[in-house]
Design a protein around this motif. Structure first.
Motif, PDB file in Angstrom:
ATOM      1  N   PRO A  88       0.668  -1.285  -0.009  1.00  0.00           N
ATOM      2  CA  PRO A  88      -0.126   0.132   0.086  1.00  0.00           C
ATOM      3  C   PRO A  88       0.939   1.341   0.099  1.00  0.00           C
ATOM      4  O   PRO A  88       0.544   2.253  -0.590  1.00  0.00           O
ATOM      5  CB  PRO A  88      -1.040   0.012   1.253  1.00  0.00           C
ATOM      6  N   GLU A  89       1.892   1.216   0.496  1.00  0.00           N
ATOM      7  CA  GLU A  89       3.092   2.561   0.661  1.00  0.00           C
ATOM      8  C   GLU A  89       3.603   2.746  -0.710  1.00  0.00           C
ATOM      9  O   GLU A  89       4.094   3.841  -0.842  1.00  0.00           O
ATOM     10  CB  GLU A  89       4.054   2.300   1.794  1.00  0.00           C
ATOM     11  N   ASP A  90       3.387   1.785  -1.490  1.00  0.00           N
ATOM     12  CA  ASP A  90       3.884   2.277  -3.078  1.00  0.00           C
ATOM     13  C   ASP A  90       2.809   3.041  -3.844  1.00  0.00           C
ATOM     14  O   ASP A  90       3.114   3.671  -4.974  1.00  0.00           O
ATOM     15  CB  ASP A  90       3.931   1.081  -3.782  1.00  0.00           C
ATOM     16  N   THR A  91       1.585   3.343  -3.064  1.00  0.00           N
ATOM     17  CA  THR A  91       0.701   4.106  -3.985  1.00  0.00           C
ATOM     18  C   THR A  91       1.336   5.438  -4.233  1.00  0.00           C
ATOM     19  O   THR A  91       1.659   6.199  -3.060  1.00  0.00           O
ATOM     20  CB  THR A  91      -0.631   4.175  -3.032  1.00  0.00           C
ATOM     21  N   ALA A  92       1.102   5.960  -5.213  1.00  0.00           N
ATOM     22  CA  ALA A  92       1.477   7.242  -5.845  1.00  0.00           C
ATOM     23  C   ALA A  92       1.443   7.510  -7.406  1.00  0.00           C
ATOM     24  O   ALA A  92       1.037   6.598  -8.029  1.00  0.00           O
ATOM     25  CB  ALA A  92       3.103   7.323  -5.434  1.00  0.00           C
ATOM     26  N   VAL A  93       1.758   8.765  -7.674  1.00  0.00           N
ATOM     27  CA  VAL A  93       1.591   8.880  -8.993  1.00  0.00           C
ATOM     28  C   VAL A  93       3.210   8.810  -9.425  1.00  0.00           C
ATOM     29  O   VAL A  93       4.154   9.321  -8.744  1.00  0.00           O
ATOM     30  CB  VAL A  93       1.181  10.418  -9.516  1.00  0.00           C
ATOM     31  N   TYR A  94       3.444   7.921 -10.434  1.00  0.00           N
ATOM     32  CA  TYR A  94       4.718   7.580 -10.976  1.00  0.00           C
ATOM     33  C   TYR A  94       5.076   8.127 -12.169  1.00  0.00           C
ATOM     34  O   TYR A  94       4.114   8.221 -13.130  1.00  0.00           O
ATOM     35  CB  TYR A  94       4.763   5.938 -11.200  1.00  0.00           C
ATOM     36  N   TYR A  95       6.284   8.882 -12.469  1.00  0.00           N
ATOM     37  CA  TYR A  95       6.827   9.674 -13.253  1.00  0.00           C
ATOM     38  C   TYR A  95       8.015   8.987 -13.947  1.00  0.00           C
ATOM     39  O   TYR A  95       8.985   8.546 -13.107  1.00  0.00           O
ATOM     40  CB  TYR A  95       7.075  11.055 -12.981  1.00  0.00           C
ATOM     41  N   TRP A 113      10.101  15.214 -18.326  1.00  0.00           N
ATOM     42  CA  TRP A 113       9.305  14.443 -17.449  1.00  0.00           C
ATOM     43  C   TRP A 113       8.125  14.236 -18.272  1.00  0.00           C
ATOM     44  O   TRP A 113       7.489  14.988 -19.239  1.00  0.00           O
ATOM     45  CB  TRP A 113       8.714  15.341 -16.173  1.00  0.00           C
ATOM     46  N   GLY A 114       7.501  13.044 -17.854  1.00  0.00           N
ATOM     47  CA  GLY A 114       6.256  12.660 -18.353  1.00  0.00           C
ATOM     48  C   GLY A 114       4.999  13.157 -17.337  1.00  0.00           C
ATOM     49  O   GLY A 114       5.362  13.530 -16.306  1.00  0.00           O
ATOM     50  N   PRO A 115       3.955  12.898 -17.981  1.00  0.00           N
ATOM     51  CA  PRO A 115       2.652  13.473 -17.091  1.00  0.00           C
ATOM     52  C   PRO A 115       2.383  12.530 -16.107  1.00  0.00           C
ATOM     53  O   PRO A 115       1.481  13.141 -14.956  1.00  0.00           O
ATOM     54  CB  PRO A 115       1.592  13.675 -18.118  1.00  0.00           C
ATOM     55  N   GLY A 116       2.893  11.434 -15.846  1.00  0.00           N
ATOM     56  CA  GLY A 116       2.496  10.570 -14.547  1.00  0.00           C
ATOM     57  C   GLY A 116       1.360   9.658 -14.958  1.00  0.00           C
ATOM     58  O   GLY A 116       0.527   9.805 -15.772  1.00  0.00           O
ATOM     59  N   THR A 117       1.554   8.425 -14.114  1.00  0.00           N
ATOM     60  CA  THR A 117       0.356   7.448 -14.198  1.00  0.00           C
ATOM     61  C   THR A 117       0.040   6.814 -12.793  1.00  0.00           C
ATOM     62  O   THR A 117       0.994   6.868 -11.917  1.00  0.00           O
ATOM     63  CB  THR A 117       0.929   6.214 -15.024  1.00  0.00           C
ATOM     64  N   GLN A 118      -1.035   6.872 -12.215  1.00  0.00           N
ATOM     65  CA  GLN A 118      -1.309   6.643 -10.962  1.00  0.00           C
ATOM     66  C   GLN A 118      -1.140   5.031 -10.691  1.00  0.00           C
ATOM     67  O   GLN A 118      -1.798   4.377 -11.485  1.00  0.00           O
ATOM     68  CB  GLN A 118      -3.008   6.949 -11.018  1.00  0.00           C
ATOM     69  N   VAL A 119      -0.492   4.682  -9.524  1.00  0.00           N
ATOM     70  CA  VAL A 119      -0.455   3.322  -8.873  1.00  0.00           C
ATOM     71  C   VAL A 119      -1.269   3.240  -7.889  1.00  0.00           C
ATOM     72  O   VAL A 119      -0.829   4.034  -6.839  1.00  0.00           O
ATOM     73  CB  VAL A 119       0.912   3.021  -8.916  1.00  0.00           C
ATOM     74  N   THR A 120      -2.083   2.535  -7.520  1.00  0.00           N
ATOM     75  CA  THR A 120      -2.821   2.452  -6.318  1.00  0.00           C
ATOM     76  C   THR A 120      -2.902   0.922  -5.853  1.00  0.00           C
ATOM     77  O   THR A 120      -3.127   0.035  -6.710  1.00  0.00           O
ATOM     78  CB  THR A 120      -4.482   2.727  -6.481  1.00  0.00           C
ATOM     79  N   VAL A 121      -2.446   0.693  -4.734  1.00  0.00           N
ATOM     80  CA  VAL A 121      -1.993  -0.661  -3.987  1.00  0.00           C
ATOM     81  C   VAL A 121      -3.250  -0.740  -2.824  1.00  0.00           C
ATOM     82  O   VAL A 121      -3.079   0.016  -1.783  1.00  0.00           O
ATOM     83  CB  VAL A 121      -0.756  -1.007  -3.584  1.00  0.00           C
ATOM     84  N   SER A 122      -4.098  -1.729  -2.960  1.00  0.00           N
ATOM     85  CA  SER A 122      -5.320  -1.505  -1.906  1.00  0.00           C
ATOM     86  C   SER A 122      -4.737  -2.859  -0.895  1.00  0.00           C
ATOM     87  O   SER A 122      -3.853  -3.911  -1.376  1.00  0.00           O
ATOM     88  CB  SER A 122      -6.457  -1.853  -2.531  1.00  0.00           C
ATOM     89  N   SER A 123      -5.052  -2.617   0.357  1.00  0.00           N
ATOM     90  CA  SER A 123      -4.741  -3.514   1.283  1.00  0.00           C
ATOM     91  C   SER A 123      -5.654  -4.733   1.520  1.00  0.00           C
ATOM     92  O   SER A 123      -6.832  -4.620   0.972  1.00  0.00           O
ATOM     93  CB  SER A 123      -4.304  -2.946   2.616  1.00  0.00           C
TER      94      SER A 123
END
Length: 123
Positions: A88-95, A113-123
């Motif tokens: 879950p702590e890896d949840t972030a926008v990745y660039y 830089w790229g615009p980013g992609t969302q990564v969401t890790v659920s517990s």
């Protein structure tokens, strides 16, 4: 000028995997060191992984060592981030970002830089 576009983000359960891709629009991709950064809400943007121009050397932030792998394919102008055992702590926008420095060590050395992609890790 280098344009970067990330893909591959999404929602995944803890323990799962994702592979991020970053495509670069430049004919001189092999002249750039590449990095993956992430930014969680309320936190500073931090470097996650970096790879040298020829892919011969890589480095990682301690929190992802042994779980994430950065690779690049200079023929396809693409850099990847394989993320396993996600938490879950890896949840972030990745660039993804590109640097003309041979060994960039600080965020400001990455000019593109790229615009980013969302990564969401659920517990």
């Amino acid at each position: 000028q280098v344009q970067l576009a990330e893909s591959g983000g999404g929602l995944v359960q803890a323990g799962g995997s994702l592979r991020l891709s970053c495509a670069a629009s430049t004919r001189t991709f092999s002249l750039y060191a590449m990095g993956w950064f992430r930014q969680a809400p309320g936190k500073e943007r931090e470097i996650v992984a970096a790879i040298a121009r020829n892919g011969a050397s890589t480095r990682y932030v301690d929190s992802v060592k042994g779980r994430f792998t950065i690779t690049r394919d200079n023929a396809k102008n693409t850099v990847y981030l394989q993320m396993n055992s996600l938490k879950p702590e890896d949840t972030a926008v990745y660039y993804c970002a590109a640097s003309s420095s041979s060994v960039p060590s600080i965020k400001s050395e990455y000019a593109y830089w790229g615009p980013g992609t969302q990564v969401t890790v659920s517990s």
